[in-house]
Design a protein around this motif. Structure first.
Motif, PDB file in Angstrom:
ATOM      1  N   MET A  95       0.619  -0.747  -0.023  1.00 50.33           N
ATOM      2  CA  MET A  95      -0.147   0.080   0.032  1.00 50.33           C
ATOM      3  C   MET A  95       0.534   1.157  -0.279  1.00 50.33           C
ATOM      4  O   MET A  95       2.127   1.302   1.007  1.00 50.33           O
ATOM      5  CB  MET A  95      -0.768   0.066   1.282  1.00 50.33           C
ATOM      6  CG  MET A  95      -1.478   1.172   1.932  1.00 50.33           C
ATOM      7  SD  MET A  95      -2.914   0.927   2.804  1.00 50.33           S
ATOM      8  CE  MET A  95      -1.832   1.011   4.498  1.00 50.33           C
ATOM      9  N   GLY A  96       1.057   2.105  -0.838  1.00 47.89           N
ATOM     10  CA  GLY A  96       1.578   3.047  -0.895  1.00 47.89           C
ATOM     11  C   GLY A  96       1.292   4.366  -2.056  1.00 47.89           C
ATOM     12  O   GLY A  96       0.875   2.948  -3.029  1.00 47.89           O
ATOM     13  N   PRO A  97       1.993   5.446  -2.379  1.00 45.22           N
ATOM     14  CA  PRO A  97       3.022   6.162  -1.410  1.00 45.22           C
ATOM     15  C   PRO A  97       1.457   6.897  -0.859  1.00 45.22           C
ATOM     16  O   PRO A  97      -0.275   6.886  -0.182  1.00 45.22           O
ATOM     17  CB  PRO A  97       3.302   7.200  -2.081  1.00 45.22           C
ATOM     18  CG  PRO A  97       2.171   7.221  -3.341  1.00 45.22           C
ATOM     19  CD  PRO A  97       1.556   5.730  -4.033  1.00 45.22           C
ATOM     20  N   VAL A  98       2.047   7.062   0.797  1.00 43.00           N
ATOM     21  CA  VAL A  98       1.288   7.454   1.683  1.00 43.00           C
ATOM     22  C   VAL A  98       2.208   9.116   2.123  1.00 43.00           C
ATOM     23  O   VAL A  98       3.184   8.984   1.987  1.00 43.00           O
ATOM     24  CB  VAL A  98       1.217   6.971   3.373  1.00 43.00           C
ATOM     25  CG1 VAL A  98       0.468   8.171   3.557  1.00 43.00           C
ATOM     26  CG2 VAL A  98       0.977   5.837   2.788  1.00 43.00           C
ATOM     27  N   VAL A  99       1.107  10.335   1.698  1.00 41.29           N
ATOM     28  CA  VAL A  99       2.123  11.384   1.328  1.00 41.29           C
ATOM     29  C   VAL A  99       0.379  12.445   1.889  1.00 41.29           C
ATOM     30  O   VAL A  99      -0.393  12.014   2.168  1.00 41.29           O
ATOM     31  CB  VAL A  99       1.913  12.019   0.429  1.00 41.29           C
ATOM     32  CG1 VAL A  99       2.310  13.475  -0.242  1.00 41.29           C
ATOM     33  CG2 VAL A  99       2.862  10.967  -0.831  1.00 41.29           C
ATOM     34  N   ALA A 114       6.147  20.044   3.839  1.00 41.43           N
ATOM     35  CA  ALA A 114       5.182  19.391   3.853  1.00 41.43           C
ATOM     36  C   ALA A 114       4.677  19.535   2.311  1.00 41.43           C
ATOM     37  O   ALA A 114       4.901  20.975   1.648  1.00 41.43           O
ATOM     38  CB  ALA A 114       3.967  19.906   4.429  1.00 41.43           C
ATOM     39  N   PRO A 115       4.012  18.559   1.665  1.00 38.41           N
ATOM     40  CA  PRO A 115       4.218  18.013   2.214  1.00 38.41           C
ATOM     41  C   PRO A 115       4.624  16.777   2.640  1.00 38.41           C
ATOM     42  O   PRO A 115       5.848  17.121   1.409  1.00 38.41           O
ATOM     43  CB  PRO A 115       2.676  17.078   1.898  1.00 38.41           C
ATOM     44  CG  PRO A 115       3.040  17.750  -0.311  1.00 38.41           C
ATOM     45  CD  PRO A 115       3.351  18.687  -0.089  1.00 38.41           C
ATOM     46  N   PHE A 116       4.806  15.406   3.398  1.00 35.92           N
ATOM     47  CA  PHE A 116       5.864  14.783   3.551  1.00 35.92           C
ATOM     48  C   PHE A 116       5.301  12.863   3.008  1.00 35.92           C
ATOM     49  O   PHE A 116       4.380  12.905   2.899  1.00 35.92           O
ATOM     50  CB  PHE A 116       6.168  14.810   4.784  1.00 35.92           C
ATOM     51  CG  PHE A 116       6.486  15.420   5.668  1.00 35.92           C
ATOM     52  CD1 PHE A 116       7.483  16.228   5.156  1.00 35.92           C
ATOM     53  CD2 PHE A 116       5.819  16.698   6.335  1.00 35.92           C
ATOM     54  CE1 PHE A 116       8.058  17.887   6.085  1.00 35.92           C
ATOM     55  CE2 PHE A 116       5.698  17.801   7.015  1.00 35.92           C
ATOM     56  CZ  PHE A 116       7.317  18.133   7.223  1.00 35.92           C
ATOM     57  N   VAL A 117       6.096  12.715   2.206  1.00 41.05           N
ATOM     58  CA  VAL A 117       6.260  10.796   1.941  1.00 41.05           C
ATOM     59  C   VAL A 117       6.627  10.145   3.084  1.00 41.05           C
ATOM     60  O   VAL A 117       7.983  10.543   3.940  1.00 41.05           O
ATOM     61  CB  VAL A 117       6.940  10.387   0.809  1.00 41.05           C
ATOM     62  CG1 VAL A 117       6.582   9.033   0.552  1.00 41.05           C
ATOM     63  CG2 VAL A 117       7.217  11.913  -0.288  1.00 41.05           C
ATOM     64  N   ALA A 159       5.677   4.020  -2.817  1.00 41.69           N
ATOM     65  CA  ALA A 159       4.549   3.316  -4.104  1.00 41.69           C
ATOM     66  C   ALA A 159       4.760   1.525  -3.424  1.00 41.69           C
ATOM     67  O   ALA A 159       4.264   0.713  -3.540  1.00 41.69           O
ATOM     68  CB  ALA A 159       5.058   3.581  -4.869  1.00 41.69           C
ATOM     69  N   GLY A 160       6.323   1.280  -3.297  1.00 39.83           N
ATOM     70  CA  GLY A 160       7.158   0.115  -3.399  1.00 39.83           C
ATOM     71  C   GLY A 160       8.846   0.456  -2.622  1.00 39.83           C
ATOM     72  O   GLY A 160       9.052   1.234  -4.101  1.00 39.83           O
ATOM     73  N   GLN A 161       9.109  -0.672  -2.374  1.00 41.99           N
ATOM     74  CA  GLN A 161      10.759  -0.608  -3.173  1.00 41.99           C
ATOM     75  C   GLN A 161      11.303  -0.182  -4.368  1.00 41.99           C
ATOM     76  O   GLN A 161      12.022   0.348  -4.668  1.00 41.99           O
ATOM     77  CB  GLN A 161      11.396  -2.001  -1.970  1.00 41.99           C
ATOM     78  CG  GLN A 161      11.280  -2.027  -0.615  1.00 41.99           C
ATOM     79  CD  GLN A 161      11.707  -3.107   0.283  1.00 41.99           C
ATOM     80  OE1 GLN A 161      12.333  -3.837  -0.474  1.00 41.99           O
ATOM     81  NE2 GLN A 161      11.528  -2.816   1.270  1.00 41.99           N
ATOM     82  N   ALA A 162      10.501  -1.169  -4.842  1.00 45.71           N
ATOM     83  CA  ALA A 162      11.119  -1.282  -6.474  1.00 45.71           C
ATOM     84  C   ALA A 162      10.561   0.284  -7.583  1.00 45.71           C
ATOM     85  O   ALA A 162      11.125   0.812  -8.162  1.00 45.71           O
ATOM     86  CB  ALA A 162      10.537  -2.350  -6.978  1.00 45.71           C
ATOM     87  N   LEU A 163       9.816   0.653  -6.855  1.00 49.15           N
ATOM     88  CA  LEU A 163       8.777   2.407  -7.295  1.00 49.15           C
ATOM     89  C   LEU A 163       9.251   3.209  -6.757  1.00 49.15           C
ATOM     90  O   LEU A 163       9.738   4.729  -7.410  1.00 49.15           O
ATOM     91  CB  LEU A 163       7.387   1.869  -7.084  1.00 49.15           C
ATOM     92  CG  LEU A 163       6.604   0.725  -8.330  1.00 49.15           C
ATOM     93  CD1 LEU A 163       5.614   1.162  -7.885  1.00 49.15           C
ATOM     94  CD2 LEU A 163       7.449   1.096  -9.558  1.00 49.15           C
ATOM     95  N   GLY A 164       9.882   2.937  -5.817  1.00 48.84           N
ATOM     96  CA  GLY A 164      10.533   4.436  -4.936  1.00 48.84           C
ATOM     97  C   GLY A 164       9.238   5.433  -4.516  1.00 48.84           C
ATOM     98  O   GLY A 164       9.092   6.656  -3.969  1.00 48.84           O
TER      99      GLY A 164
END
Length: 79
Positions: free
Chosen positions: A1-5, A67-70, A74-79
């Motif tokens: 799950m992500g990204p969370v911003v 802000a906004p912060f990450v 989105a995933g380790q492979a996607l950054g």
């Protein structure tokens, strides 16, 4: 799950909490290590540490101090 911003750790936690509330299965959340308060709250929600990664960048990047912060990728492979 992500990204969370989000604008703050509290808002990020509300976003994650609202998404995981009704999920009984596996959830992967790749959180950014600079938010230990968020990590502690995620442990309380039942998440566990599945390992760590080293984030690397080259060249110019966005200001990480405004802000906004990450909070989660989105995933380790996607950054």
């Amino acid at each position: 799950m992500g990204p969370v911003v989000a604008l703050s750790p509290a808002v990020a936690l509300r976003l994650v909490g609202s998404l995981v509330r009704d999920v009984d299965g596996f959830i992967r959340l790749d959180v950014v290590d600079r938010w230990p308060v968020l990590n502690a709250e995620l442990f309380a929600l039942g998440f566990s540490d599945a390992g760590t990664v080293v984030r690397m960048a080259r060249g110019l990047h966005a200001d990480r101090h405004s802000a906004p912060f990450v909070f989660a990728l989105a995933g380790q492979a996607l950054g």
